[in-house]
Each structure stands twice: as structure tokens, then as C-alpha cells.
Design an enzyme around this catalytic site. Structure first.
Site, PDB file in Angstrom:
ATOM      1  N   GLY B  47      56.132-104.163 -54.359  1.00  0.00           N
ATOM      2  CA  GLY B  47      56.028-103.909 -55.795  1.00  0.00           C
ATOM      3  C   GLY B  47      54.988-104.748 -56.511  1.00  0.00           C
ATOM      4  CB  CYS B 256      62.301 -71.473 -55.852  1.00  0.00           C
ATOM      5  SG  CYS B 256      60.743 -70.802 -55.247  1.00  0.00           S
ATOM      6  CB  CYS B 259      62.162 -70.171 -51.137  1.00  0.00           C
ATOM      7  SG  CYS B 259      62.474 -71.727 -52.016  1.00  0.00           S
ATOM      8  CB  CYS B 281      59.078 -74.692 -54.454  1.00  0.00           C
ATOM      9  SG  CYS B 281      60.753 -74.327 -54.005  1.00  0.00           S
ATOM     10  CB  CYS B 287      58.094 -72.888 -51.410  1.00  0.00           C
ATOM     11  SG  CYS B 287      58.704 -71.442 -52.293  1.00  0.00           S
TER      12      CYS B 287
END
Lengths: 260, 314, 234
Positions: B47, B256, B259, B281, B287
Site C-alpha cells: 500500500g 446481463c 449471458c 457484462c 460473458c
């Protein structure tokens, strides 16, 4: 918190120079809990320099500033590790600037300004922060409806009260004030002073207040330091110094005040 | 070191026509070594932002120079590279960057998340969970999460060093007071390894949980700002919040159109000039996999669109 | 020192140096010594300029002496006010010495009731009790209820003086310093004040006062001390 054997703040021969120019020289005093110490003198006397040295902003050229923390006794604040000093500046110490804009975040709401110290201490409950903030708005007599407004929409007197709330919300043991009533309308000044007086006695605050206005110290200071050209020329209880001035400069200062 | 030498030999063996006159992965070996050092340091301090000597790249700042430099320092002849932009392999930027690496390394590329060893991404994390051994490289515009409230670099460095993160709470407080909830939708700040506050790059907050204890190595490159930071595998990444306003992902009711997935992050696609829209997606690979497995959404019969999306380009 | 001695002054000297007037020196007190005991009311006598008010101010530590010692019995201990630390002096003023000055400095905007209540609240007395005591005292001094919530800035001289007195007598101070407490008062209120002084004496307070009114002086004082203007140059 100071105990019986040591003061809250001890200045020992605090001297701060800017090259050849002397800001303040050889200033020594002890401040005990619940005391308000006024520092008076004309502009350029070194009052603000002294205040910045005492509050951890500027390291003195010589001399020491010690803070009485209940656990460790008196500690030189410039010998402290920087994280500790910065922590104290955010929590146990307060600093009220003459120009409130220097002591506030202008792009953040009034409420966030006041709540910042709580958040900096790790408080992470929005509801509680907000409650405390609103409580302080009430205490400094700012309309609670203004809590989400930006400081740019506030008047000078309100900004100063906001700054005071922002500092006092963490219940600091020691507060430094630099001409807190400077530049304000007389009636606004008066109201602010009354507020300060009330808070000082209610919260048992210890304060070092710099001002050139003797009426201010008469009202809220227990003790006085009179400064001239960087040095303390007279010290004592407020009424002692103002009623029985001994030093020529103090006598001049006292006699110059025009009574309303 | 050994790998570097091996690569060096392989480069000599490779004909210049394959690499088109470039050094392997464009950057000189010295630069790659400098960047790898920065990456090691970043991995050692999760970080924490590490400075690096960002080079002039053949594309301007703001187009992924940071991510490209990190990828270039790590990529080797045995790697398989995937590049996505907003989740999609076939946007202009993703295509360009992928071509850049093909040109300068000859390395195998793929659109399949599960088959990639290196994934460079802009503004999304793939839906398919990552595996140990994979490296994901994020393109980052502004690496400093405190910049919006504190413009001074000197001060923000100090704040990170001393863990003074009070002002992050101010931002969240402001959101709640104005919107009634924490309204940050992307680039939602996180706490890494319980120590450093980090900007996860402008990924939607929807993706934040994927960063927490991911088996993959996550690297972040900011070219213009000249910073690299990292989250090693299995590191705790926590999104900042308040006790009474905990971090939450809002799940919509949409799925979606192609899909049928209700779990993935959806893009809004305008299909005609009358404002008709559908949701699909954002992650094209994900997808497509579902579509190939027989999963269908409410409008799978938009053959032209579906075909376009699933055009494979190996 | 006797058991009930509360004030001891030895060889006190006070002069003023007026720097703004060429450094002129004004001597006011020249080697004054005195003792005051519990239950006494010592009246300071003398013409104008003999240092009576000055002596009271010195006892209160409002003025600082150029020489000598001022000892005050504060909570079983003797404190030398000339060398004591500020916070000790402030503590003595809070708990041991009450002072009615000749000129009442009005704190603007604070209601009369709050001014009189403040010494009690400062010591931690609960507000309700403090208020009751204060109201009782104000009634004794004939301050009408309609004035309690108003700041004394608009009061008459006599009313202001009575607020000053109320603030001093609302606390049972062991030591009282009274500078012309009945100066602006009519007969009724003079009597009320004399009654307060008598009660204070009865409970063992040591009082030092300046009373111009001969009748009042004779009625309340148990002892007198003559003061003369200081002679010679200090």
C-alpha cells in the site's frame, strides 16, 4: 493533565530569533490548569512569535517549552517524537488563529470542520460524530441548520466561533489564542468574549491568549505578561498589572486605553 | 538476474525482424531493473507508494504509461498477456497495448483471464477469480488518495508516514451528510494491511472486495505521477467506512442481456438513436465463457451485437 | 502568633513611581505593621491620601508592596502574599478573602444574579443552592427581583454598590476587606449592611474596613487604627 507537582506548561528562557532580528527573548513562566494567561503588548512585541513557539509550530532558537502530561511529567515538546507532538496538536492542544480562515478547511462543510478532531482520534460512528458536532454548534451559538454549509457562507464572527468549536470539541487541556477578537465588529467581539469567558469557566480551560486589547484580558485573563520588543517587561495577576503597573511601558499601555 | 541473462541470450537468438528493432519489451534492461527494484520495495510495504524513474513512453501520460512500464519490466518470453480496458479486451486502448507488447516481445496474448499469467487492466478487475501465480497490473491516474483534500505532496507523505488519516473520514462524512450515504462510486479508498490508505485506481467500488486477500499479486503503476505500489497475495484490503454506514455493494435487479449473469458488473449499452438500451457484462471474457456454457440472458437474440462482441482475435 | 490571628503585616512599604510624569515618586505607606484577629473589625482611620484604600488593596494583593511582608491565614496555612505564586493568590481570593472595593467595575452584559452567584459556582456549589443563597442575599439588600436578570451597567451607584456587597457577603469568607461599603447607601440599606458585618464578626471573620460615616464606623468596628500620610521621600 498536570498534577500537583508540575505545571501544565512551562516556558524556560524561550528565545526565537530570525537572523539578527529578535522575535522574543528569555520568556519564562509556568501555566497551571484552569489558568488564563494573557500576553499583551503592541504590534511587533513578539507576542505571536512566542505563541507559535509555545504551541509547537516554531522551534525556539534557545530555551525550552515543556508540556505537563499527567503520565510522564514535564516533557520538552521539541524533544518529543514528531508523531506524538502532532498528535497533541490535534487533541490535547488547541490553536485559535486570528484569521479564522487559517484555522478552518474552507472547502469542507462546517460540520466536518468541527467533527474533524473526533475523526482524527479514531471515532468512526457518523451518528455520534454528528450529535457531538450539533451540540457544539449550539454551544457556540451557531444555528444548527448551518451544519452542512460551507464556511464561505459564514460571517467573520461565525467563522471565529466555528474555529473555536473545532478546537474545543476535543476538550484540549491547553488552548492558544491569537487575537481571537481581532478584526471583528465591536458588538461581535463582545459576544465572542462572553462566549469565551463562559467556556473557559465551564470547561476549566487553560489558555494562553495574545491580544493588544486590554479590555479582553481584563475580562478573561487571570494573569498577564507584558511584552515590549521581544521581552517580558512585567508579569503578574491581571488586576495587579493593570491597577498597579510598575514598568514604564506598562504604565503607558494602561494610560493609553480610552474608556468607552 | 539469471532470468535476465537468459532473456538476453534469447533476444540475441531471435531475429531482429521479430522484435522489429526494439529491445525486448521496449525498455532497456537497466530501466527494467530499476523498476523491478521499485516493485520489490512496494511489495515489501503493502500500500505504500514508491517513487520510480518513469520513462518517456511512446504514448502520452494518461494513456497507461505506468501500467505499461510495470508490465514491461516483468514480462518474459514464457508469459501469457491479457490486456483489458473497462473490462473489455476489444476497446481501442486494450488492442493497442496488446499490439505494443506483441510487437516488442513476441509473447503469447490471450483474452481468457484463466489462461493469462500477466493481466494489465484499466478501471476494472476481471470477474473470473484470479489464481496464485497470476499478476494483475492496474493503470493508475492519481496514486495519492489524500490529494483531493491536501494538495501538498510534503504533507501527504507525512500523513502516510504518521498514519494520520483523519481527513479520509472527513470525505466520507461529507458524503453521508450530503447524500445520506457514502456516495463514492469508484476509486473508493481502502486500507491495506491495516496500515496504508491506498487508492485502488478508478475501479468501481463493486470491485473492491475482489482485492481483499486475492491469491494474485496486485501491482499499481502511475506513469505521470511516477509511483508504483503493490498489494502482495493474501493481503487484507478493507474499504473505509463508518461503523453505522458500513461498506456495501448495491446489487441491482438487472442481469446481463447476453449471458444472464446477475453477479457481474454491467455496462449500459445504447443500441439505437431512440435511446433503447441494454445492460451487458463489462467483462467480455467472462460473458463469453458463460455464453459458451449455454447461459443466456433476456436478449441473447441480438445476433449482430453478440457476434461482434465474441469475435475472437487470437 | 495567636491561634485566631488571620492577618499579619510587617513593615509594609508602598510607593508609586510615575514614569509618565518624569519618574515622580509617591510614597503612600511607610513601614506599616498590624495584626487582625478572628471576630474583629479593624477600622482604618485617617485623612484622604493616608493610604487606607491602598492598604486594603495590598491585603488583597491587588497592589504589590515595595517592602515588607503580608501574611494571610489560608486554610490552616500561612501564606506570604508578597512572594506567593499567582495560582496561590488566586486560590486565597477564591476561598479566604472577600473584597468590596470603592469602585465597582461592572462586567458588561452579565446579569446581576450571575455576578453575585459566581463565587459560589466557582467553588463547585450546585446551581440550585447557589441561586437560593444569592436570591436571599439580594433580597436582604433590597435589590428588586426585576433587576436580577439585568446587567448592573444601568444601575444607580447605590444599586451597583449593593451588588458588589452581595457578591462579597454571599460567601462566608474568613477575611473581609471593605472599602467604604456604605458610601452610596440610604439609611435602610446602611442598616442592612451593618447587620451583615455584624453577622460576619459573629461567625469569626476578620474584617478590615474603611468607613467614612462615623456612625457606621462606631457601630461596627471593634478596633481602630490611625493612618497618616507617609512622610519623607522613600
Amino acid at each position: 493533565m498536570a498534577s500537583e507537582d508540575h505545571p501544565l506548561l512551562r516556558a524556560t528562557k524561550v528565545t526565537r530569533c530570525f537572523g539578527k532580528r529578535v522575535g522574543c527573548r528569555n520568556v519564562s513562566f509556568d501555566l497551571w490548569p484552569g489558568e488564563v494567561l494573557g500576553v499583551v503588548g503592541e504590534s511587533g512585541a513578539g507576542k505571536t512569535t512566542l505563541l507559535h513557539c509555545l504551541s509547537g509550530h516554531w522551534m525556539p532558537s534557545s530555551g525550552t517549552v515543556s508540556y505537563g502530561d499527567g503520565k510522564n511529567g514535564l516533557t520538552d515538546i521539541y524533544e518529543m517524537a514528531e508523531p506524538r507532538r502532532r498528535y497533541l496538536m490535534r487533541t490535547e492542544w488547541g490553536f485559535v488563529h486570528q484569521n479564522p480562515k487559517e484555522g478552518l478547511r474552507l472547502r469542507v462543510s462546517a460540520g466536518a470542520n468541527v467533527g474533524e478532531r473526533l475523526m482524527a482520534c479514531g471515532l468512526r460512528h457518523y451518528g455520534e460524530i454528528r450529535k457531538d458536532v450539533l451540540n457544539w454548534f449550539h454551544r457556540v451559538e451557531i444555528d444548527q441548520d448551518r451544519v452542512d454549509d460551507l464556511p464561505s457562507t459564514f460571517s467573520g464572527g461565525m467563522l471565529q466561533r466555528l474555529q473555536i468549536a473545532r478546537n474545543l470539541i476535543s476538550k484540549p487541556h491547553l488552548t492558544f489564542m491569537d487575537e481571537p477578537t481581532g478584526g471583528l465588529d465591536v458588538s461581535v467581539q463582545a459576544r465572542l468574549l462572553d462566549l469565551l469567558k463562559g467556556l473557559v469557566s465551564e470547561l476549566d480551560l487553560s489558555v494562553v491568549i495574545v491580544t493588544h486589547d486590554l479590555a479582553v484580558v481584563r475580562l478573561i485573563a487571570h494573569r498577564l505578561l507584558v511584552m515590549q520588543q521581544g521581552e517580558v517587561v512585567e508579569a503578574g495577576l491581571t488586576d495587579q498589572v493593570l491597577d498597579d503597573p510598575q514598568h514604564p511601558y506598562t504604565q503607558l499601555l494602561v494610560s493609553s486605553v480610552i474608556q468607552a | 538476474m539469471k532470468k535476465g541473462l537468459k532473456t538476453q541470450l534469447k533476444i540475441d537468438e531471435t531475429s531482429s525482424s521479430e522484435l522489429n528493432g526494439y529491445n525486448f519489451a521496449y525498455l532497456d534492461e537497466g530501466t527494467k531493473r530499476m523498476i523491478r527494484r521499485a516493485i520489490l520495495k512496494a511489495v515489501a510495504i503493502p500500500g505504500h507508494q514508491v517513487s520510480f524513474g518513469s520513462r518517456e513512453m511512446p504514448l502520452p501520460y494518461g494513456w497507461g504509461t505506468g501500467g505499461i512500464q510495470v508490465t514491461a519490466s516483468l514480462i518474459g518470453p514464457d508469459d501469457t498477456l491479457k490486456v483489458i480496458d473497462q473490462g473489455s479486451d476489444d476497446t481501442t486502448n486494450a488492442v493497442s497495448i496488446r499490439r505494443f507488447f506483441s510487437l516488442t516481445t513476441g509473447v503469447k496474448t490471450t483474452e481468457r483471464t484463466s489462461m493469462a499469467s500477466l493481466i494489465q487492466t484499466r478501471h476494472r478487475i476481471p470477474e473470473t477469480p484470479l489464481r496464485p501465480g497470476q499478476i494483475i497490473i492496474y493503470q493508475v491516474p492519481i496514486p495519492e488518495p489524500l490529494r483531493f483534500l491536501e494538495p501538498r505532496e510534503t504533507e501527504t507523505r507525512r500523513m502516510h508516514a504518521l498514519s494520520e488519516y483523519g481527513i479520509m473520514s472527513i470525505k466520507l462524512y461529507e458524503d453521508i451528510s450530503v447524500h445520506g450515504r457514502i456516495a463514492t462510486a469508484y476509486n473508493y479508498p481502502v486500507l491495506v494491511n491495516e496500515r496504508y490508505v491506498m487508492s485502488p485506481s478508478p475501479i468501481p467500488k463493486f470491485d473492491n472486495p475482489k482485492m481483499d486477500r486475492s491469491p494474485a499479486l496486485q501491482l499499481f503503476g502511475a506513469g505521470r505521477e511516477k509511483r508504483i505500489y503493490a498489494v502482495p497475495p493474501y493481503t487484507r484490503v478493507r474499504s473505509l467506512d463508518f461503523e453505522d454506514h458500513p461498506f456495501r455493494i448495491e446489487k441491482g435487479e438487472r442481469s446481463c442481456a447476453l449471458c444472464g449473469s446477475q453477479e457481474s458488473f454491467l455496462d449500459e449499452i445504447i443500441t439505437d438513436d431512440r435511446g433503447t438500451r441494454l445492460y451487458a457484462c463489462s467483462d467480455t471474457d467472462y460473458c463469453q465463457q458463460r455464453h459458451m456454457e449455454g447461459q443466456r440472458g433476456s436478449s441473447p437474440g441480438i445476433p449482430l451485437l453478440a457476434a461482434k462482441r465474441f469475435q475472437r482475435k487470437d | 502568633m495567636m491561634m485566631n490571628e488571620l492577618i499579619t503585616v510587617q513593615d509594609l512599604r508602598k510607593y508609586f513611581v510615575l514614569h509618565l510624569q518624569g519618574g515622580v515618586r509617591l510614597s503612600v505607606l511607610n513601614k506599616i505593621s498590624l495584626s487582625v484577629y478572628s471576630g474583629e473589625c479593624l477600622a482604618l482611620n485617617g485623612p484622604s491620601g493616608s493610604g487606607k484604600s491602598t492598604l486594603l488593596r495590598l491585603l488583597y494583593s491587588n497592589y504589590r508592596p515595595e517592602g515588607g511582608v503580608i501574611l494571610i491565614k489560608h486554610r490552616q496555612e500561612w501564606i506570604d502574599m508578597t512572594t506567593a505564586q499567582s495560582r496561590v493568590v488566586l486560590d486565597v481570593r477564591r476561598k479566604t478573602i472577600g473584597y468590596v472595593s470603592q469602585f465597582f467595575r461592572v462586567i458588561p452584559r452579565v446579569p446581576a444574579l450571575d455576578i453575585v452567584m459566581e463565587p459560589l459556582l466557582r467553588l463547585g456549589m450546585p446551581r440550585k443552592e447557589a441561586r437560593e443563597r444569592t436570591e436571599g442575599m439580594l433580597k436582604r439588600l433590597n435589590i428588586p427581583g426585576r433587576l436580577w436578570a439585568i446587567s448592573p451597567t444601568t444601575f444607580s451607584g447605590g444599586e451597583q454598590q449593593r451588588i458588589n456587597i452581595a457578591r462579597c457577603f454571599v460567601m462566608p469568607y474568613p477575611i473581609l476587606l471593605l472599602d467604604e461599603p456604605t458610601a452610596s447607601l440610604d439609611a435602610v440599606n446602611r442598616r442592612a449592611v451593618m447587620e451583615l458585618i455584624r453577622e460576619a464578626k459573629d461567625r469569626g471573620a476578620a474584617i478590615v474596613g474603611v468607613f467614612h460615616d462615623e456612625a457606621v464606623r462606631n457601630a461596627v468596628s471593634t478596633r481602630m487604627m490611625d493612618m497618616k500620610p507617609a512622610e519623607g521621600i522613600p
